[in-house]
Write a protein that holds these residues in place. Structure first.
Motif, PDB file in Angstrom:
ATOM      1  N   GLY A  12       0.627  -1.665   0.222  1.00 13.06           N
ATOM      2  CA  GLY A  12      -0.281   0.212   0.324  1.00 13.06           C
ATOM      3  C   GLY A  12       1.127   1.119  -0.134  1.00 13.06           C
ATOM      4  N   THR A  13       0.190   2.362   0.953  1.00 14.64           N
ATOM      5  CA  THR A  13       0.897   3.745   0.848  1.00 14.64           C
ATOM      6  C   THR A  13       1.276   3.839   2.167  1.00 14.64           C
ATOM      7  N   LEU A  14       2.548   5.095   2.318  1.00 15.23           N
ATOM      8  CA  LEU A  14       3.126   5.028   3.620  1.00 15.23           C
ATOM      9  C   LEU A  14       3.208   6.529   3.406  1.00 15.23           C
ATOM     10  N   PHE A  15       2.026   7.574   4.501  1.00 13.20           N
ATOM     11  CA  PHE A  15       2.419   8.609   4.771  1.00 13.20           C
ATOM     12  C   PHE A  15       3.113   9.099   5.626  1.00 13.20           C
ATOM     13  N   LEU A  16       4.641   9.379   5.273  1.00 14.57           N
ATOM     14  CA  LEU A  16       5.373  10.357   6.367  1.00 14.57           C
ATOM     15  C   LEU A  16       4.934  11.768   6.289  1.00 14.57           C
ATOM     16  N   ASP A  17       4.389  12.125   7.666  1.00  8.82           N
ATOM     17  CA  ASP A  17       3.646  13.712   7.855  1.00  8.82           C
ATOM     18  C   ASP A  17       4.974  14.538   8.221  1.00  8.82           C
ATOM     19  N   GLU A  18       5.046  15.858   7.949  1.00  7.30           N
ATOM     20  CA  GLU A  18       5.913  16.258   8.861  1.00  7.30           C
ATOM     21  C   GLU A  18       7.322  15.487   8.754  1.00  7.30           C
ATOM     22  N   ILE A  19       8.004  15.162   7.313  1.00 10.78           N
ATOM     23  CA  ILE A  19       9.260  14.908   7.842  1.00 10.78           C
ATOM     24  C   ILE A  19      10.505  15.904   7.656  1.00 10.78           C
ATOM     25  N   GLY A  20      10.052  16.729   7.152  1.00 13.02           N
ATOM     26  CA  GLY A  20      11.363  17.888   8.117  1.00 13.02           C
ATOM     27  C   GLY A  20      11.999  17.814   8.981  1.00 13.02           C
ATOM     28  N   ASP A  21      10.997  16.542  10.308  1.00 13.84           N
ATOM     29  CA  ASP A  21      11.595  17.441  11.588  1.00 13.84           C
ATOM     30  C   ASP A  21      11.486  15.331  12.040  1.00 13.84           C
ATOM     31  N   MET A  22      12.599  15.160  11.231  1.00 13.77           N
ATOM     32  CA  MET A  22      12.200  13.285  11.559  1.00 13.77           C
ATOM     33  C   MET A  22      14.525  13.900  11.356  1.00 13.77           C
ATOM     34  N   ASP A  23      14.440  12.570  12.191  1.00 14.93           N
ATOM     35  CA  ASP A  23      16.208  12.346  13.253  1.00 14.93           C
ATOM     36  C   ASP A  23      17.410  12.571  11.872  1.00 14.93           C
ATOM     37  N   LEU A  24      18.208  13.353  11.667  1.00 16.24           N
ATOM     38  CA  LEU A  24      19.456  12.603  10.567  1.00 16.24           C
ATOM     39  C   LEU A  24      19.562  11.242  10.302  1.00 16.24           C
ATOM     40  N   VAL A  25      19.269  10.535  11.361  1.00 11.45           N
ATOM     41  CA  VAL A  25      19.897   9.396  11.546  1.00 11.45           C
ATOM     42  C   VAL A  25      18.887   8.617  10.568  1.00 11.45           C
ATOM     43  N   ALA A  26      17.838   8.671  10.992  1.00  7.04           N
ATOM     44  CA  ALA A  26      16.602   7.968  10.475  1.00  7.04           C
ATOM     45  C   ALA A  26      16.412   8.496   8.916  1.00  7.04           C
ATOM     46  N   GLN A  27      16.969   9.366   8.631  1.00  6.39           N
ATOM     47  CA  GLN A  27      16.176   9.572   7.158  1.00  6.39           C
ATOM     48  C   GLN A  27      17.418   8.607   6.793  1.00  6.39           C
ATOM     49  N   ALA A  28      18.638   8.595   7.218  1.00 10.39           N
ATOM     50  CA  ALA A  28      19.595   7.791   6.438  1.00 10.39           C
ATOM     51  C   ALA A  28      18.994   6.410   5.978  1.00 10.39           C
ATOM     52  N   LYS A  29      18.553   5.858   6.757  1.00 11.62           N
ATOM     53  CA  LYS A  29      17.580   4.185   6.968  1.00 11.62           C
ATOM     54  C   LYS A  29      15.976   4.630   6.138  1.00 11.62           C
ATOM     55  N   VAL A  30      15.654   5.251   6.029  1.00 10.41           N
ATOM     56  CA  VAL A  30      14.613   5.611   5.158  1.00 10.41           C
ATOM     57  C   VAL A  30      14.974   5.352   3.897  1.00 10.41           C
ATOM     58  N   LEU A  31      16.041   6.962   3.549  1.00 11.05           N
ATOM     59  CA  LEU A  31      16.398   6.078   2.597  1.00 11.05           C
ATOM     60  C   LEU A  31      16.888   4.549   2.288  1.00 11.05           C
ATOM     61  N   ARG A  32      17.563   4.719   2.556  1.00 13.45           N
ATOM     62  CA  ARG A  32      17.702   2.894   2.592  1.00 13.45           C
ATOM     63  C   ARG A  32      16.756   2.363   2.055  1.00 13.45           C
ATOM     64  N   ALA A  33      15.673   2.537   2.526  1.00 18.20           N
ATOM     65  CA  ALA A  33      14.472   1.035   2.366  1.00 18.20           C
ATOM     66  C   ALA A  33      13.810   1.687   1.345  1.00 18.20           C
ATOM     67  N   LEU A  34      14.200   3.324   0.898  1.00 14.11           N
ATOM     68  CA  LEU A  34      13.404   3.684  -0.129  1.00 14.11           C
ATOM     69  C   LEU A  34      14.123   3.342  -1.560  1.00 14.11           C
ATOM     70  N   GLN A  35      15.222   3.065  -1.318  1.00  9.89           N
ATOM     71  CA  GLN A  35      16.605   3.031  -2.350  1.00  9.89           C
ATOM     72  C   GLN A  35      15.967   1.202  -2.510  1.00  9.89           C
ATOM     73  N   SER A  36      16.741   0.352  -2.050  1.00  9.61           N
ATOM     74  CA  SER A  36      16.698  -0.872  -2.071  1.00  9.61           C
ATOM     75  C   SER A  36      15.179  -1.337  -1.905  1.00  9.61           C
ATOM     76  N   GLY A  37      14.093  -1.418  -0.702  1.00 10.27           N
ATOM     77  CA  GLY A  37      12.394  -1.677  -0.500  1.00 10.27           C
ATOM     78  C   GLY A  37      13.261  -2.782   0.451  1.00 10.27           C
ATOM     79  N   GLU A  38      14.118  -2.798   1.083  1.00  8.94           N
ATOM     80  CA  GLU A  38      14.144  -3.844   2.393  1.00  8.94           C
ATOM     81  C   GLU A  38      14.679  -3.439   3.902  1.00  8.94           C
ATOM     82  N   ILE A  39      13.769  -3.444   4.671  1.00  7.32           N
ATOM     83  CA  ILE A  39      13.901  -3.002   5.744  1.00  7.32           C
ATOM     84  C   ILE A  39      14.350  -4.696   7.515  1.00  7.32           C
TER      85      ILE A  39
END
Length: 503
Positions: free
Chosen positions: A256-283
């Motif tokens: 389905g769809t994941l809606f990340l609201d207020e993404i600008g308030d996300m911690d830099l460490v979490a941002q790196a892991k979200v980027l990895r999930a978006l790029q590879s589709g793996e968690i």
């Protein structure tokens, strides 16, 4: 009520108690019809009778004979009960009608065919009283539950419906229709209260993932130390307090769809892991080495300027570009003022539906005053004001029911008392430099006279003060009553040095 049989003789029907459910019995055997009528009527049901499928279909097509459940025999003179069931399912008016099929010479094929055609139950003759009553009750209960669920779904859909006819909304609808069928990530920007979540839901609803989950995550509401666990899940014992395995939001949104609201308030460490999930589709869950593949479309929203956040190095540039594949801007309410009357009516209608009350009409002066406001809180603020008026008003909403504008001082001016470097001013600012001295705030002393200009200004000032007192010193309501723009009324108040509470 009665139904005419093939012999021309009326077939009886029990009237039932007021509000009773109506059951249609269709069988060519008089004894079976009579037995079912006695059993069902004895439990308070209203019973209609027919001896052929044709009679039953004509009765079902009549709006004067609403039926809640039909019982069809398989063997009927004109057509089989299964054929009648097939016709019922093809008709838009009866396609959801609960149908129970009975038979005196049932075969396995009959039972299978009946269920395939959408029969709610199937059983053989002779009919046992308890079997009939249990079946009818269960089928009606299930039907009632489905109707309630459908109504909830309909109301939820209306709750998330986007409304607007302004050009800015036309452009927004066009963008949504273009990007929704794709797999592209979308970054939704705009001020708070403009409906960024509604945009994300509209994209999900119009996408091929509409039957999949829609998972909303408020990134600003999750503590920094828990964001990774919330997004990706954790294993039991992964950290103190992790007493059981937990599925993260990415895992919940699979398909389905994941809606990340207020993404600008996300911690830099979490941002790196979200980027990895978006790029590879793996968690991977926290505390696990097992890698899972997730199929998730990510929509993100923020009321911040992420490009400036990238410059300040508080937001990852690579994640920004990954999310910003298709940017969509949610227009502020001030950019679509012509939609305010439409939105106000929709909110009033929705409030009446959700609370089971009658919709209250709004006076034209109310709509005019709503349109004149600035609405820094955008559509969300407008919705709150309309709901408050619906609660406080009588049979209709009048200008007296309009709440004070919280963004104005008691006279409608911006409250500057908290501005740095300023002293606490009087309720109204001093008259402008071009103010002509001589404006009278009280009648002239005995033996003296006013010029025509002074009399006009004195009368105008007095009428404004009297109207302000009448409205409880509410600038918006006063402007509506006087028939002037609010900004013009501000100028008059300053020019006449009107002080709150005078008069």
């Amino acid at each position: 009520m009665s139904v005419v049989g093939s012999s021309g003789q009326p077939l009886t029907a029990d009237s039932g108690a007021p509000g009773a459910k109506t059951v249609l019995v269709v069988d060519d055997e008089k004894n079976i019809r009579r037995a079912l009528e006695l059993v069902l009527a004895g439990e308070g049901y209203r019973v209609l009778l027919a001896e052929t499928a044709g009679q039953a279909l004509r009765l079902l097509a009549s709006p004067e004979s609403p039926v809640d459940l039909a019982i069809f025999d398989v063997k009927l003179p004109d057509m089989s009960g299964l054929e009648a069931l097939e016709r019922i399912r093809r008709d838009e008016a009866t396609k959801d009608l609960p149908v129970v099929v009975i038979s005196g010479h049932a075969t396995v094929n009959d039972a299978v065919q009946a269920i395939k055609l959408g029969a709610s139950d199937f059983f053989e003759k002779p009919l046992a009283r308890e079997r009939v009553l249990v079946s009818v009750k269960n089928v009606l209960d299930a039907w009632q539950t489905r109707r309630a669920l459908a109504e909830v779904t309909r109301l939820q859909s209306q709750r998330y419906e986007m409304i607007g006819q302004a050009p800015a909304m036309g452009r927004l609808f066009h963008d949504i229709e273009k990007v929704a069928p794709t797999k592209a990530s979308v970054l939704i920007t705009g001020e708070s209260g403009t409906g960024k979540e509604l945009i994300s839901r509209a994209i999900h609803r119009l996408s091929p993932r509409t039957d999949g989950p829609f998972v909303k995550v408020n990134c600003a509401a999750i503590p920094r130390e828990l964001i990774e666990s919330e997004l990706f899940g954790h294993e039991r014992g992964a950290f103190t307090g992790a007493q059981a395995r937990k599925r993260g939001f990415f895992e919940q949104a699979h398909g389905g769809t994941l809606f990340l609201d207020e993404i600008g308030d996300m911690d830099l460490v979490a941002q790196a892991k979200v980027l990895r999930a978006l790029q590879s589709g793996e968690i991977s869950r926290v505390g696990s080495e097992h890698v899972m593949h997730v199929d998730v479309r990510v929509l993100a929203a923020t009321n911040k300027d992420l490009s400036k956040a990238v410059e300040r190095q508080t937001f990852r540039e690579d994640l920004f570009f990954r999310l910003n594949v298709f940017p969509i801007r949610s227009p502020a309410l001030r950019e679509r003022v012509e939609d305010i009357p439409l939105l106000a009516e929709a909110f009033m209608d929705a409030f009446a539906r959700e609370n089971g009350t009658k919709k209250k009409p709004m006076d034209p002066e109310v709509i005019k005053a709503l349109t004149a406001r600035k609405w820094p809180g955008n559509v969300r603020e407008l919705k709150n004001v309309v709901e408050r008026m619906a609660i406080l008003s009588g049979d209709r909403v009048t200008i007296a029911d309009l709440p004070e504008d919280p963004h104005e001082s008691p006279f409608g001016e911006e409250d500057e008392r908290d501005a740095p470097g300023t002293e606490s001013p009087s309720i109204l600012p001093s008259p402008p430099d071009d103010h002509e001295e001589g404006t009278l705030s009280s009648p002239p002393a005995p033996g003296t006279y006013m010029t025509l200009r002074e009399f006009r200004e004195f009368s105008e000032r007095k009428y404004i003060v009297d109207t302000l007192k009448l409205t409880g010193w509410n600038i918006s309501r006063t402007a509506v009553i006087l028939g002037v723009e609010r900004t013009n009324l501000h100028k008059k108040i300053r020019a006449f040095s009107i002080k709150r509470g005078e008069g």
